[in-house]
Design a protein around this motif. Structure first.
Motif, PDB file in Angstrom:
ATOM      1  N   PHE A  26       0.865  -1.171   0.000  1.00 43.54           N
ATOM      2  CA  PHE A  26       0.000   0.000   0.000  1.00 43.54           C
ATOM      3  C   PHE A  26       0.907   1.227   0.000  1.00 43.54           C
ATOM      4  O   PHE A  26       2.090   1.168   0.375  1.00 43.54           O
ATOM      5  N   ALA A  27       0.356   2.362  -0.466  1.00 39.81           N
ATOM      6  CA  ALA A  27       1.127   3.598  -0.583  1.00 39.81           C
ATOM      7  C   ALA A  27       0.442   4.687   0.222  1.00 39.81           C
ATOM      8  O   ALA A  27      -0.786   4.704   0.346  1.00 39.81           O
ATOM      9  N   THR A  28       1.236   5.583   0.752  1.00 36.71           N
ATOM     10  CA  THR A  28       0.709   6.749   1.471  1.00 36.71           C
ATOM     11  C   THR A  28       1.351   8.003   0.895  1.00 36.71           C
ATOM     12  O   THR A  28       2.505   7.983   0.460  1.00 36.71           O
ATOM     13  N   THR A  29       0.589   9.095   0.908  1.00 31.58           N
ATOM     14  CA  THR A  29       1.141  10.392   0.492  1.00 31.58           C
ATOM     15  C   THR A  29       0.832  11.407   1.566  1.00 31.58           C
ATOM     16  O   THR A  29      -0.148  11.281   2.304  1.00 31.58           O
ATOM     17  N   SER A  30       1.661  12.454   1.630  1.00 30.21           N
ATOM     18  CA  SER A  30       1.573  13.332   2.793  1.00 30.21           C
ATOM     19  C   SER A  30       1.838  14.786   2.451  1.00 30.21           C
ATOM     20  O   SER A  30       2.402  15.117   1.396  1.00 30.21           O
ATOM     21  N   ALA A  31       1.445  15.638   3.395  1.00 31.53           N
ATOM     22  CA  ALA A  31       1.761  17.057   3.297  1.00 31.53           C
ATOM     23  C   ALA A  31       3.248  17.306   3.478  1.00 31.53           C
ATOM     24  O   ALA A  31       3.720  18.434   3.251  1.00 31.53           O
ATOM     25  N   ASP A  32       4.002  16.297   3.896  1.00 30.76           N
ATOM     26  CA  ASP A  32       5.454  16.472   4.030  1.00 30.76           C
ATOM     27  C   ASP A  32       6.184  16.353   2.695  1.00 30.76           C
ATOM     28  O   ASP A  32       7.405  16.264   2.642  1.00 30.76           O
ATOM     29  N   LYS A  33       5.419  16.320   1.576  1.00 33.20           N
ATOM     30  CA  LYS A  33       5.930  16.321   0.199  1.00 33.20           C
ATOM     31  C   LYS A  33       6.555  14.990  -0.214  1.00 33.20           C
ATOM     32  O   LYS A  33       7.304  14.935  -1.189  1.00 33.20           O
TER      33      LYS A  33
END
Length: 1296
Positions: free
Chosen positions: A1106-1113
């Motif tokens: 699974f993949a996650t994306t974030s406000a930390d770029k």
């Protein structure tokens, strides 16, 4: 000083070549001016019988003279365009000392020559008589512009030599260096309409910007207002000490376009023209006659004799002509009436070979001031370019043509006098000559028009329609301008402004064939003009597929899409676009010319309008029936306003007058003409009759706002404080204050009672901030102003900015008006649009599309039920306020769910009345609509079996409704705060919801049996801040609570789509990801994945990652079993908003808030592609905004993404394949059918889009049906296999 030996050798070496080509009389004019040749020497040379003998004599004399004579001869060759011969002499020019150079005439310096050539200043005419006294008077006035901007007007009657005088005055090195180091820029005007004037200014702006760095290049301005602002910026910021020469000005309205606070020299026949502009003004009068000595000198030059040798009848001729230069009128209609030019021209043409005379005749079709490359004439004459160059050089050498050698390739042009002569000589053949141009073009470009963008291409694209119209080739003009191919090519190369100008200019011809089709093409261009200026250039066929099905534009788009689809291109048809109807209730065309002002009467029954036609008109608001027409002013009427009792109308004008009229009797009651010294921009009465006053504002420097009592001859009060023109004045609702908006960047109220520095709100911009207008809210507590691309709302008491509405920076806000009965604000834009905004919600409610040019003004009716808008397109449109922003086409919220079932598309979404709607996506029909909910609907989910829809609300309630009956199947009341997301599991028995509540309740049969308070809340004895998910057995009311996140959980996802899957992923703004067992409610995993909020998460189809994306770029790849981070994907420059695995689980796509999309390898975490970065849009984004959603096609070859618009990508190449531009923006998500053929989304103004990938079979049916509906004899479709005229949707093939 004798001639240097190397110069003498050069003359001897090239003597034969010079004798063959030069024309001595023209060269000797310059040499006499330079003082190197005497009158007697000239006379001896002129007595030679042939031109060649004269050349021999001149060269013999030159060999006996000094270095000055050699240099003068060289300069004469340059001025007379003998560039090839001048180049022969250049290397052996004598080296003159600095002092010698200074003693020579300033006009001879190469510096002056370069400056004037670059600025387009014309060369001296062939016959030139010096007038030093007048030249010095003009120069003396020009020196007054050394420190401050202003105007120098050279005026006199036709043929008095004003243009030659203006050009001669600036041939002075000292003047240029001291006063105008920014250069001299010449613009020939003449009698022009506004489209032609715009084209000329576009060319000037392009010329000015070309000499700057490449970063300074802009798209061509689309209107005169925008062109004026562009010129203002260029002349004030980039060329602050340049001189702009406007030659042959006829009209004050044209001159006002150049009122930009710079240095201007103008020539005109009308001495009073400069009165219409602001700034310091100086005049030089050119007398209409010449004294007898000068008259005889000109006559001698034309007849090739000395003045003393003229017969005594010459004096009689000069006296008969009253000293004017027109010794013989060439033709009655000539704009120039120079003496004996026809004889001189005829003689020059006569010596040409016969075949060359015919070729020269072809130049009759050229437009004035237009330079053409040899390639154009190569097409026209069907000759090789090299041969054409030789012929043109012959014309140049014989002074029959001019060459601009500063361009590569060289550009050729005719002097106005030469063109006038040719037109007169060939007047009966003009139609045939233009026809020849068109036919030669068609023969040469059989396979399609040129698209290279070079000078030849630009000529054909710009002037082909002109030649067709002049050649009376109506059918060819129809076929060209009613062609989507032509629209695409010309818009790409020249921008939409030229195209729209063509439809306006040739509309009278096109309307004879089909006025509806002409309107359809013009409307398509006006509504999509801002898209056609984007780079990379959009696909015009895709844009046209959004046009109404009855439009010829749409029909052609379908034909082209069918052809290109068979070759692998992607196109998407907007299936439900018929639901987006034209929202304007009434369209009125009251004036011939731009409309600057329109207003409702206070009873709403009448509308008054005014504009460039100098008239005032009143008509019924219900039907457009004209009630009154008044010739109101001597110049453009800039504003009109009703008195509060509707008995009076006030008008103000560029003629500096304010007038008051009796409406019923159309009678003038009062004129105020003494106090305003510049044009009066705006006028408004008080809102009540309690104390009737009229406010006006003008371009005056200081005393520019005045209040008038109609019973007094002078103003009652003059308000000061602005030191730049004031554009607008407006009474507060209770008439206590007057707000004024100025070019000085401020908004003021009542003699500086309040001053708001609007320019401070645009600190990031180095351009002037012009405040266009202001409006008051109904309660009088807020004032709103328009400046640049924004509307700013201020608190009247504190002057604090409460709200900022920023729009696309490619357009400017022209006007704003607050509704007197609601929170709506209407904005008028330069990109032809009208927008409605809700001031409380800070949300755009609607776009009102339909105008074909800049919208100049908007106004609500007194009861707020209607909105009017007026435009440069000569129309006034009336809109029903409620219909505009409550129509079914614009009422849906962006949160939605979609079910795809074969050809069936079912869409559920909340509308702006907070009702849940379930629609048939193909037809737009409403299958189910709930009652209005008391709490806002925030999310919904549909279930196939049973047929139901769940909705979550802000009060924490979850309801399950049967579709289509609307029966309530369950009401789940466990949550106490906003339900953010809900989703049915595949079995339809389980519903999962997430919420913001702090207390979690577990439900059985809809009744609470346990209340769970998170441990940390009890321990700290304060309100809980954790966010939860609840798993419901919704038919029984059972639920399990999944609790643990400490910040918002806006979404969750099953780990796989398998029916047996019981694991659930959730992610949160707290940076954690958790895995749950849905059956037991047990938390299986919990990791701190990112330092910033997690914005998206997706599990691979194979269940391994699974993949996650974030406000930390960053984005991260995780292993599902070990829960270890496999790869950290870095490189995005902004928050990573979305992610999606390909169906084969080999690739991961991520999208960020800058609009960038990256493709990664799942195996090793390497970056595979960055999807095309070409061309940021008007909002400085690569995707029109955040990339909010991503989906791969089932074969993993294509990717679709949403942001400000929808884009489809080639996965292997990372290249954009297609773009769909919605009417609104900020798309939240897109629903995609399993076969990747159908796409559903909703934009921020609530328009639903059902996009179907174009299929050849469908297209054949659609084309046939469309042909049945609209029919046209221009493009016929075969009548075989005709289908009945049924509903289009009924013709779509089934999934079988």
């Amino acid at each position: 000083m004798a001639l240097e030996e190397r110069a003498r050798s050069c003359l001897l070496r090239f003597r034969h070549r010079l004798e063959q080509d030069i024309k001595p009389p023209y060269l000797m004019d310059h040499m006499i001016s330079d003082g190197v040749l005497t009158g007697d020497e000239e006379e001896r040379i002129r007595t030679q019988s042939t031109r060649k003998d004269q050349a021999v004599a001149l060269l013999e004399l030159l060999l006996k003279k000094d270095n000055h004579a050699y240099i003068s001869f060289y300069n004469a060759l340059v001025r007379e365009a003998y560039d090839d011969l001048a180049n022969l002499l250049y290397d052996d020019l004598p080296k003159m000392s600095q002092n010698v150079h200074k003693s020579n005439s300033d006009s001879n310096t190469s510096y002056v020559q370069t400056v004037l050539s670059e600025g387009g200043v014309p060369q001296r005419p062939v016959v030139f008589v010096s007038r030093p006294e007048l030249v010095n008077r003009v120069r003396e006035k020009l020196y007054r512009l050394q420190k401050d901007p202003g105007w120098v007007t050279v005026f006199g009657m036709a043929g008095s030599g004003k243009s030659v005088l203006a050009a001669e005055a600036v041939r002075d090195q000292g003047l240029i260096e001291e006063c105008f180091p920014g250069g001299i820029h010449w613009l020939s005007i003449g009698q022009l309409d506004k489209p032609d004037l715009l084209v000329k200014i576009q060319s000037l702006c392009f010329r000015l910007e070309q000499s700057l760095d490449s970063q300074s290049l802009h798209r061509p301005p689309n209107s005169l207002d925008e062109a004026k602002e562009r010129m203002r910026f260029l002349m004030l910021r980039r060329y602050p000490r340049a001189l702009l020469i406007l030659d042959d000005i006829w009209d004050s309205t044209v001159l006002k376009v150049f009122d930009i606070h710079c240095r201007i020299l103008l020539t005109t026949r009308n001495r009073s023209l400069a009165d219409s502009v602001s700034g310091a003004k100086y005049e030089v009068e050119v007398e209409s006659g010449l004294d007898e000595k000068k008259g005889l000198e000109i006559l001698a030059l034309y007849t090739g004799t000395k003045p003393i040798a003229l017969p005594e009848e010459a004096c009689s001729i000069v006296r008969e002509c009253k000293g004017r230069k027109q010794f013989k009128r060439i033709r009655k209609s000539s704009s120039y009436d120079y003496d004996a030019l026809d004889q001189a021209m005829a003689a020059s043409i006569e010596v040409l070979p016969d075949e060359h005379r015919e070729l020269y005749k072809d130049l009759t079709v050229l437009e004035k001031d237009i330079k053409i490359p040899a390639k154009v004439l190569s097409v026209l004459w069907d000759l090789e370019p090299e041969e054409v160059e030789d012929i043109l050089q012959e014309f140049v050498n014989k002074s029959l043509l001019f060459v601009d050698s500063h361009n590569k390739p060289y550009l050729y042009y005719l002097h106005d006098l030469q063109l006038d002569f040719l037109v007169e000589q060939n007047r009966t053949q003009l139609e045939n000559l233009h026809s020849k141009v068109v036919h030669q073009y068609q023969q040469h470009y059989k396979d399609g028009p040129p698209t290279s963008g070079d000078e030849e291409c630009l000529y054909w694209i710009r002037f082909l329609t002109f030649h067709m119209a002049k050649g009376n080739l109506s059918q060819e003009l129809y076929s060209l301008m009613f062609s989507l191919d032509w629209v695409s090519i010309k818009a790409k190369i020249m921008g939409p402004a030229h195209l729209i100008n063509d439809y306006v200019e040739y509309g009278h011809i096109l309307d004879k064939e089909n006025s509806d089709v002409r309107s359809q093409f013009q409307e398509f261009l006006s509504l999509n003009g801002h898209q056609l200026e984007q780079r990379p250039f959009p696909d015009v066929v895709q844009l046209a597929l959004s046009q109404p099905r009855t439009s010829e534009v749409y029909r052609q788009a379908l034909l082209q899409a069918q052809d290109r689809t068979s070759k692998g291109k992607l196109y998407f048809d907007w299936l439900n676009k018929s639901s987006v109807e034209s929202l304007s209730r009434l369209v009125i065309h009251p004036h011939q010319g731009s409309i600057y002002s329109a207003c409702f009467s206070h009873d709403g029954a009448k509308i008054a309008s005014s504009g460039a036609s100098k008239t005032l008109k009143v008509f019924k608001s219900t039907s457009g029936e004209k009630l009154t027409e008044i010739p109101a002013h001597d110049d453009e009427v800039l504003c009109c306003a009703f008195s509060p009792d509707d008995r009076l109308l006030a008008t103000c004008s560029s003629d500096r007058k304010v007038k008051v009229w009796n409406v019923e009797r159309a009678m003038l009651l009062r004129v105020f003409e003494e106090e305003h010294e510049e044009q009066v921009n705006h006028c408004q009465f008080t809102n009540t009759t309690r104390r009737l006053l009229l406010a006006t504002c003008s371009n005056d420097k200081m005393l520019n706002v005045k209040l008038w009592n109609l019973n007094k001859p002078t103003s009652q009060n003059t308000m000061f404080g602005h030191f730049e023109p004031v554009n607008h004045c407006c009474f507060s609702p209770d008439d206590t204050y007057v707000s004024t908006s100025s070019n000085d960047g401020t908004l003021k109220s009542a003699n500086e009672w309040k001053t708001i520095n609007v320019r401070d709100m645009f600190a990031e911009s180095d351009e002037d901030v012009l405040v266009k207008c202001s409006t008051w809210t109904a309660d009088g507590k807020r004032v709103i102003c328009a400046a640049k691309n924004a509307a700013l709302v201020f608190d009247v008491e504190t002057s604090d900015m409460l709200l900022e509405i920023r729009t696309n920076r490619l357009s400017t806000v022209q006007y704003c008006h607050a509704c007197p009965t609601s929170n709506l604000l209407a904005l008028a834009f330069s990109n032809y649009a009208v927008e409605l905004w809700d001031l409380e919600a800070n949300k755009k409610m609607a776009d009102c599309s339909g105008h074909l040019s800049w919208v100049q003004r908007v106004q609500f009716s007194p009861d707020g039920s209607q909105l009017l808008s007026c435009s440069y397109d000569q129309t006034i449109r009336l809109w029903e306020t409620k219909k505009v922003h409550t129509t079914s086409a614009v009422c849906l919220k962006r949160d939605s769910d979609v079910l795809f079932n074969d050809e069936e598309i079912i869409v559920s979404a909340a509308d702006n009345c907070n009702r849940l709607q379930v629609r048939d996506g193909r037809t737009g029909s409403v299958l189910f609509q709930s009652e209005e909910k008391s709490s806002r609907i925030r999310c919904m989910s549909m279930c196939r079996q049973p047929s139901a829809v769940a909705l979550g609300q802000e009060d924490g309630t979850v309801q399950v409704l049967e579709v289509p009956s609307g029966k309530t199947l369950a009401t789940l009341e466990g949550h106490t705060k906003t339900v953010l997301h809900c989703q049915f599991c595949q079995n339809g028995q389980t519903l999962i919801t997430s919420s913001e509540d702090t207390a979690i309740r577990t439900m059985i049969h809809g009744q609470p049996f346990i209340e769970i308070i998170p441990d940390f809340c009890m321990a700290n004895n304060h309100t809980a801040t954790s966010w939860t998910r609840v798993v419901w057995r919704w038919q029984s009311g059972e639920c399990k609570v999944l609790q643990g996140h400490k910040e918002q959980v806006r979404c969750f996802s099953p780990l796989s789509n398998s029916p047996d899957n019981t694991r659930l992923l959730s992610w949160s703004f707290d940076g954690t990801v958790k895995m749950w067992d849905v059956e037991s409610g047990e938390k299986l995993q919990d990791i701190e994945a990112h330092r910033g909020a997690i914005l998206s998460c997706h599990a691979s189809p194979d269940g391994c990652h699974f993949a996650t994306t974030s406000a930390d770029k960053t984005a991260k790849l995780w292993h599902c079993e070990s829960w270890q981070c496999v790869h950290t994907l870095s490189g995005h420059l902004d928050c990573v908003r979305s992610c999606r695995f390909s169906w084969d689980s080999r690739r991961l796509a991520t999208g960020d808030d800058n609009g960038e999309i990256r493709l990664w390898s799942v195996k090793d975490g390497s970056l595979l592609k960055i999807c095309s970065r070409d061309g940021k849009d008007g909002m400085d984004s690569l995707h029109g905004g955040w990339v909010t959603d991503l989906h791969f096609s089932s074969d993993n070859s294509l990717l679709v993404s949403t942001g400000g618009y929808i884009k489809w990508w080639d996965v292997e190449k990372g290249e954009a394949l297609q773009t769909f531009y919605p009417s609104g923006t900020a798309l939240k998500r897109i629903h995609v059918s399993s076969d990747f053929s159908t796409f559903v989304t909703i934009d921020n103004i609530g328009i639903l889009y059902i996009l179907k990938r174009v299929d050849t079979r469908i297209l054949q049916l659609v084309i046939k049906t469309t042909h049945d509906i609209i029919g046209t004899h221009l493009w016929s479709v075969s009548d075989s296999d005709m289908y009945p005229n049924h509903n289009l949707l009924n013709l779509l093939p089934s999934s079988k």
